[in-house]
Each structure stands twice: as C-alpha cells, then as structure tokens.
Design a protein around this motif. Structure first.
Motif, short mmCIF file in Angstrom:
data_model
loop_
_atom_site.label_atom_id
_atom_site.label_comp_id
_atom_site.label_asym_id
_atom_site.label_seq_id
_atom_site.Cartn_x
_atom_site.Cartn_y
_atom_site.Cartn_z
N ARG A 23 0.83 -1.21 0.00
CA ARG A 23 0.00 0.00 0.00
C ARG A 23 0.86 1.25 0.00
NH1 ARG A 23 -1.79 3.87 2.93
NH2 ARG A 23 -0.45 3.29 4.69
N ARG A 24 1.93 1.25 0.77
CA ARG A 24 2.79 2.43 0.85
C ARG A 24 3.56 2.66 -0.45
NH1 ARG A 24 5.29 2.74 7.00
NH2 ARG A 24 3.29 2.55 8.10
N LEU A 25 3.94 1.57 -1.09
CA LEU A 25 4.63 1.73 -2.38
C LEU A 25 3.71 2.37 -3.41
CD1 LEU A 25 6.64 -1.62 -2.70
CD2 LEU A 25 7.54 0.67 -2.28
N ARG A 26 2.45 1.95 -3.43
CA ARG A 26 1.50 2.57 -4.36
C ARG A 26 1.32 4.05 -4.05
NH1 ARG A 26 -1.56 -2.41 -3.91
NH2 ARG A 26 -2.72 -1.47 -2.20
N ALA A 27 1.36 4.40 -2.76
CA ALA A 27 1.21 5.81 -2.37
C ALA A 27 2.44 6.63 -2.73
CB ALA A 27 0.93 5.91 -0.87
N ALA A 28 3.61 5.98 -2.79
CA ALA A 28 4.85 6.72 -3.02
C ALA A 28 5.09 7.02 -4.49
CB ALA A 28 6.04 5.94 -2.45
N VAL A 29 4.61 6.16 -5.38
CA VAL A 29 4.91 6.32 -6.80
C VAL A 29 3.82 7.13 -7.48
CG1 VAL A 29 6.15 4.13 -6.79
CG2 VAL A 29 3.75 4.18 -7.48
N ARG A 30 4.03 7.38 -8.77
CA ARG A 30 3.06 8.13 -9.56
C ARG A 30 1.97 7.20 -10.09
NH1 ARG A 30 7.95 10.26 -13.10
NH2 ARG A 30 8.19 8.01 -13.05
N PRO A 31 0.83 7.75 -10.50
CA PRO A 31 -0.27 6.89 -10.98
C PRO A 31 0.12 6.05 -12.20
CG PRO A 31 -1.08 9.10 -10.47
CD PRO A 31 0.41 9.16 -10.37
N THR A 32 1.03 6.55 -13.02
CA THR A 32 1.40 5.81 -14.23
C THR A 32 2.41 4.69 -13.96
OG1 THR A 32 3.11 7.48 -14.66
CG2 THR A 32 0.97 7.77 -15.73
N ASP A 33 3.03 4.68 -12.77
CA ASP A 33 4.03 3.66 -12.45
C ASP A 33 3.36 2.36 -12.01
OD1 ASP A 33 5.95 5.58 -12.97
OD2 ASP A 33 6.06 6.22 -10.87
N LEU A 34 4.00 1.24 -12.29
CA LEU A 34 3.48 -0.07 -11.92
C LEU A 34 4.23 -0.60 -10.70
CD1 LEU A 34 1.72 -2.62 -12.79
CD2 LEU A 34 3.85 -3.47 -13.79
N VAL A 35 3.50 -0.92 -9.65
CA VAL A 35 4.07 -1.53 -8.45
C VAL A 35 3.74 -3.01 -8.48
CG1 VAL A 35 4.10 -1.55 -5.94
CG2 VAL A 35 3.83 0.61 -7.16
N ALA A 36 4.75 -3.88 -8.31
CA ALA A 36 4.54 -5.32 -8.38
C ALA A 36 5.24 -5.99 -7.19
CB ALA A 36 5.09 -5.88 -9.69
N ARG A 37 4.72 -7.16 -6.82
CA ARG A 37 5.39 -8.00 -5.84
C ARG A 37 5.97 -9.20 -6.60
NH1 ARG A 37 2.94 -12.06 -1.32
NH2 ARG A 37 4.90 -12.53 -0.24
N LEU A 38 7.29 -9.34 -6.56
CA LEU A 38 7.94 -10.40 -7.31
C LEU A 38 7.99 -11.70 -6.55
CD1 LEU A 38 10.90 -8.39 -8.88
CD2 LEU A 38 8.56 -8.68 -9.69
N GLY A 39 7.74 -11.67 -5.25
CA GLY A 39 7.78 -12.88 -4.43
C GLY A 39 8.48 -12.60 -3.12
N GLY A 40 8.00 -13.26 -2.04
CA GLY A 40 8.63 -13.06 -0.75
C GLY A 40 8.57 -11.61 -0.34
N ASP A 41 9.75 -11.05 0.01
CA ASP A 41 9.81 -9.64 0.41
C ASP A 41 10.39 -8.77 -0.69
OD1 ASP A 41 12.32 -10.74 0.47
OD2 ASP A 41 12.96 -9.72 2.30
N GLU A 42 10.30 -9.23 -1.95
CA GLU A 42 10.82 -8.47 -3.08
C GLU A 42 9.68 -7.74 -3.80
OE1 GLU A 42 14.06 -10.34 -5.51
OE2 GLU A 42 13.36 -12.13 -4.47
N PHE A 43 9.83 -6.44 -3.95
CA PHE A 43 8.88 -5.62 -4.68
C PHE A 43 9.61 -4.90 -5.81
CE2 PHE A 43 7.12 -6.22 -0.50
CZ PHE A 43 5.75 -6.32 -0.69
N ALA A 44 8.84 -4.39 -6.74
CA ALA A 44 9.44 -3.69 -7.88
C ALA A 44 8.51 -2.58 -8.35
CB ALA A 44 9.74 -4.65 -9.02
N VAL A 45 9.11 -1.58 -8.96
CA VAL A 45 8.37 -0.47 -9.57
C VAL A 45 8.87 -0.31 -10.99
CG1 VAL A 45 7.83 1.99 -9.48
CG2 VAL A 45 8.11 0.70 -7.35
N LEU A 46 7.95 -0.24 -11.94
CA LEU A 46 8.30 -0.01 -13.34
C LEU A 46 7.81 1.37 -13.75
CD1 LEU A 46 7.55 -3.37 -15.20
CD2 LEU A 46 9.76 -2.43 -14.52
N VAL A 47 8.70 2.12 -14.38
CA VAL A 47 8.36 3.44 -14.90
C VAL A 47 8.12 3.29 -16.40
CG1 VAL A 47 9.16 5.80 -15.23
CG2 VAL A 47 9.76 4.56 -13.14
#
Length: 634
Positions: A382-406
């Motif tokens: 939830r916090r990652l979605r709040a931190a990035v811009r609306p056009t950016d993609l927030v994903a969970r890759l597995g476990g405790d790994e997250f990613a953001v695509l611009v």
C-alpha cells in the motif's frame, strides 16, 4: 449546453401550443398561426441545437457531417408545418404553397436518409449482419403496415398528384425508418448512442401523430397534432444536446449497449398485433382465433426474450469469470499487486526499473509469525502505491521483493522516487498488535540505448545489491562500475582457476567487464598465475568491445593489469568495425578482428588503415581464424 436553457426555450412554446389546443377544443377557429407557429419555431430551434452539436470540439468527422445534414433538414421542415396544418383544418387542399411544403418535406427526408446511410457502422461478421437484417426487415414490415392502414388506405379514388405525393413520402419515411433501425441495431462510433435513441424517438412520435390524424377527425381535436409536433421538436433539440455533452466531455465513442440483443423487432410485432386486434374486434366469429394467435405470438416472444436474457446473464458470468482468472494469473493474492508474470510483460516497455528488498524480513516471520509478516507485506504494498506516480506499476515479485516499473515517456522525476519510497517505508507499521520498523534496500536502473528488458532488470538488481552493501535503508542507482558486484569472489576465483589450469602460454582468456571491475580482480589473477607457475606476460585478456566505455574505473583496472605484465586485447569479433577511440584511450596491447568480410576496395582500405593505426601505436593486430588467434601479416 444546460438543460435549464433548453427548458427556457421550449416551455413557452409548449404553453402556447397547449393553450391553442384548449381553445380549439372549446370551439375557437381563428388565428391558425397560433397552432403551427410554435411547432415551426421549435423545429427550427432544434435545428440550431443540431448545428451546435456539429461544431463541438473532438467530434468524429462523420458525426460532424451527420449533425450538419440533420440541422439543414430541420430548417427545411420548419416552414412546411404551416401549410400542412391549414390543410388538415379544411384550409388549402392544393395550391403552390402546399406543393412547396410537400417539396421541402421530401427534400428534408432525402437529406435525413442520406445522412443516416453515410454514417459508418461497427464492423460485424456475416452472421451478425444476417441477424440484424432480419430484425430490420421485421421493423420495416411492421412500419409499412401502419403506413398503409393510417395513410395510404384512405387515398383510394383521390387525385393522382395526392396519391403520388403520399406514396413518395411514405417510401421516404420507410427508408428513413430502415436507416435509423439499422444504426440502432448495428451501432456506430460516430454518433452518441443516446442521441441516436432520441432521434429514433422522433420517428416514433411522428408515427404516433400520423396514426392519430384519422382517429381524431374533429377540427376541435386538431391541437393534438400540434402538440405532437412540439414533442418532435423537443426531442430533436435533446438529441443535439446529448451529442454535444458527450463530445464535449471528450467521449466521442458511444457507450456499448447493456444488452447484446434488441427488443425493437419484438415491440414492432406487438404493435402490429394490437393493430390487428383493433381492426377485427367487431368480427365476433374470428375473435377467439385472433386472440389465440396474438396470445401465442406474445408467449413465443416472451419466451425468446427470457432466453436472450438468460444467455446474456451467462455471457456476463463467463466474462466475469475470465476477468477473475486473468486477475489471479497476473496479480498477487496477498497484496493485490501485479505479480512477476505481469511485471515481465510490462518490463518490455519500461524506461526504468526500481527493485525494493525489505531488510531482515525473515526475522519478522521467524519471531512474530507469518500473519504478522503477511500484514507487513500488505502495508508495504500500500505504501509503495502511495509513493509512486499513478502511471508507475508496483509489483510483488515474491517473498519480500517488490518492484516499480516506470513506463516509457515518464522518466522525469525518477531521481526523487527512491527517496519517496524510503520515506514512506520509514514510518512504523502497526499490524496484529505489533509496531514494526521497516527498512529496505532500493536499486534503480534506467534503460539506455541497446539495453533489453533483462538488461534493465539485471542492472536494477546490481544497484539493489550495491545499496545493501552501503547499509540498510539506502538506495543506489546503476552505473557501469557496479557491474562486478553480483559476481561472488568464490565463483570468480573458481572460473579463473579452471581457465588457467588448462592453459599453455602464450594464451588468451575472454573476460567480461563485470569480472574485470570487480574488487580485487588484479590481485586474485596475479595470485592464481603464481600458483600455476605461469608468468603474467604469457597471458592476454580479451575484453569484448560491446561492454566497454572509456571511464575512470576501467582505465584504473587496466593500468593495474598492465603494470602486472598482463596483456590486454580489444575483442572486436562479431562486428565489422574497430573501436579506434578505445584503442587510443585505453592501454591495449592487441586488437582482435574478424577475417576480411569482402574483397572490395573500400573494405580492404579500411582493414589496412586499422592495421596501420595499430602498428603505429604499438598494438598487435590479430585476426580470428577457425577459432584461433593468428597474428596478421599486414
């Protein structure tokens, strides 16, 4: 356009028309202009609304042309209402004025028909067109039945001009009905669906008005027809307003129908059945058969509509099921974020990637339990979605790994994203009665020319590893000098030891930039050579030109290797060029090239120039032949 303005225009006209209808009902026979003038003004004003709709910004060109043609038709119909009203009240039955009114009406109907037929319909398959053709034919036959009964049946024995005039107008009306029905059933992307329904309502109101003419023969009831004309004028204006609102909102494509089927053909059949009952109700002998046929037809129609509705419900359920399956296949069940599958799909078109790895997350699961760990992951998403811009993609890759695509074209502001992410995660997390402190390592990589999707992901992974080495709660951006960080000392030493063990001096080893710039590479190489009893001068390291650029880190490492006695070769194999800028800027001792590709003068001159440059700079010029490195005779 505001609805209040529309009401302000048409309310006085309706008031005058209604007052005149009441006066006619009371026996008043004067001032015929009060009967037809409100309708004429209303239709003309409606034409103005249609013209305004055609000028709305963002409207499809075909839709713009359609509304312009209909506006002209409305302005032609408006003056013809006067002669027709007077004729219906016992005034002129013929004469130039009435003929002119008939001519204007015919031209207007032709223009409406032309505008309707020129509207593009949505592309459909052959079976769809067959089904729509049958539906349209049903409506057309029912409309022709009403026209015959209420208009053409009573002209038997009338003068030929009157018969021809009514016949032509009836045919034009049928063609216009056919065109409207076709667009309602097939749909169009050029005109708003609601505006098109308003126009269809104009046709329906006109049909009702024509049916009322023989039913209301008394001159005292003539005001009813004028009120019908006012309703037609109002719906014309409403159609223009609806289209202007839709195009003005930037939505020129009409909304899809909520039902994949139309009830219009069934309503037409029901209307003809009611007409059949009305014309035969006095024949008592056939009345039971008639009611039986009509009831059976109604039951079949109702059963068909129920089947349509059931099929529509099944299709909606199937589409929803497909959507849920796609959601499950592309999104993480715990956090609701896109998963690795969707991440990899979007990675192909990303301009930058950010990897976020939580620090010490395993300790949370081991000490506090998986429910607490799951709550922490949900809050981090939830916090990652709040931190990035609306056009950016927030994903969970597995476990405790997250990613953001611009995405492409959104790289502006990338430098501030890692800091915002860390700031969002820095606040304590309250979950399952525990207060947790979250830190993360963030790696950032931007796509450069020649980078593929996996290159971008690998660079972000390298940057994240660099951030971990700096300490918890930090971020790093990928630069070429970080390339060796993912190669562990154990794997690097193993590769070098195996290569040197089978080598016989002089020998050449191919080494990538990642290994070359890794910490301690020169010392490790020297130690392995000494362990194997080999002199550094018998080794040449071949460096792929595609991985090299002139920078301080690479220049420093190459100088260390040259000081240790190791030779350095620029490996240009696989290309038809020689990077003379690298040869002149970095301390190479050799250059390895492909055999001469052609025997034309241009290729030979290039090869000779490159060889001459290498010789003048004290660099060996070697040609790779059948897997061996041979010194060139040039």
């Amino acid at each position: 356009m505001k609805t209040s303005r529309l009401l302000a225009v048409y309310a006085p006209l309706f008031t005058v028309a209604a007052a005149w209808a009441l006066l006619r009902l009371a026996g008043y026979e004067g001032a015929l202009v009060l009967g037809w003038l409100p309708g004429a003004i209303g239709i003309a004003v409606g034409g103005g609304y249609l013209l305004a709709a055609s000028r709305t910004p963002g409207l499809d060109p075909a839709g713009r042309r359609f509304w312009r043609h209909l506006a002209i038709a409305a302005l032609l119909i408006a003056p013809s209402t006067g002669p027709f009203t007077e004729a219906s009240l016992g005034g002129r039955k013929s004469g130039p004025l009435l003929f002119a009114a008939v001519g204007l009406l015919a031209v207007a109907l032709l223009l409406v028909l032309w505008a309707l037929l020129r509207l593009p319909t949505r592309v459909r398959g052959r079976r769809d067109w067959l089904r729509l053709g049958l539906d349209a034919a049903t409506v057309l036959v029912c409309s022709a039945t009403f026209l015959w009964h209420f208009v053409l049946r009573g002209v038997a024995g009338a003068p030929l001009p009157q018969v021809l005039g009514l016949s032509v107008l009836s045919v034009l009306c049928l063609l216009a009905v056919l065109a409207v029905v076709k667009l309602i059933l097939a749909g169009t992307n050029a005109v708003d669906a609601r505006a098109l329904r308003a126009l269809a309502l104009v046709v329906v109101i006109g049909a009702v008005g024509s049916a009322l003419v023989p039913v209301l023969p008394s001159p005292r009831l003539a005001g009813v027809s004028d009120l019908v004309t006012m309703f037609e004028a109002l719906m014309v204006a409403v159609a223009g307003v609806l289209q202007a609102r839709r195009a003005g909102a930037g939505q020129t494509v009409p909304v899809e129908r909520r039902r994949p089927y139309s009830v219009l053909p069934y309503l037409a059949v029901a209307a003809v059945n009611l007409l059949l009952v009305a014309v035969t109700v006095d024949e008592l002998g056939t009345l039971p058969v008639l009611f039986g046929a009509v009831t059976a037809t109604g039951a079949v129609v109702a059963r068909q509509l129920l089947a349509f509705r059931d099929n529509d419900g099944l299709l909606r359920s199937l589409r929803e099921h497909q959507r849920l399956l796609h959601e499950q296949a592309t999104h993480d069940a715990l956090t609701g974020l896109p998963n690795r599958a969707l991440f990899n799909e979007r990675l192909e078109h990303a301009t930058a990637a950010i990897l976020v790895d939580l620090d010490d997350f395993k300790a949370v699961n081991d000490t506090l339990g998986h429910p607490v760990g799951d709550g922490l992951l949900v809050e981090v998403g939830r916090r990652l979605r709040a931190a990035v811009r609306p056009t950016d993609l927030v994903a969970r890759l597995g476990g405790d790994e997250f990613a953001v695509l611009v995405p492409e074209g959104s790289q502006d502001g990338l430098d501030g994203l890692p800091a915002r992410i860390l700031a969002e995660l820095d606040r304590p997390v309250h979950t399952h009665g525990h207060v947790l402190t979250v830190t993360a390592s963030v790696g950032v990589a931007a796509r450069t020319d020649g980078d593929g999707a996996q290159d971008l992901l690998r660079h972000a992974d390298i940057a994240m590893y660099a951030a971990k080495r700096r300490g918890k709660g930090t971020h790093a951006r990928y630069t070429p000098d970080l390339s060796g960080l993912l190669m562990t000392p154990e794997s690097r030493l193993g590769d070098l030891r195996r290569a040197i063990a089978v080598a016989r001096p002089p020998f050449t080893l191919e080494v990538g930039r990642a290994a070359l710039v890794s910490p301690g590479f020169t010392a490790e190489l020297s130690a392995l050579l000494a362990e194997a009893g080999l002199e550094p001068g018998g080794l040449t390291l071949a460096l792929p030109a595609a991985q090299l650029a002139v920078d301080g880190v690479l220049r420093r490492v190459m100088r260390e290797l040259r000081a240790a006695g190791v030779g350095l070769a620029l490996d240009q194999t696989g290309t038809n060029t020689v990077r003379l800028d690298l040869l002149s800027a970095l301390p190479f001792t050799a250059v390895i090239v492909e055999p001469l590709a052609g025997d034309d003068d241009r290729s030979r001159a290039f090869a000779e120039a490159a060889a001459r440059f290498a010789r003048d700079a004290g660099i060996d010029y070697r040609v790779r032949s059948e897997g061996s490195l041979l010194e060139s005779a040039l």
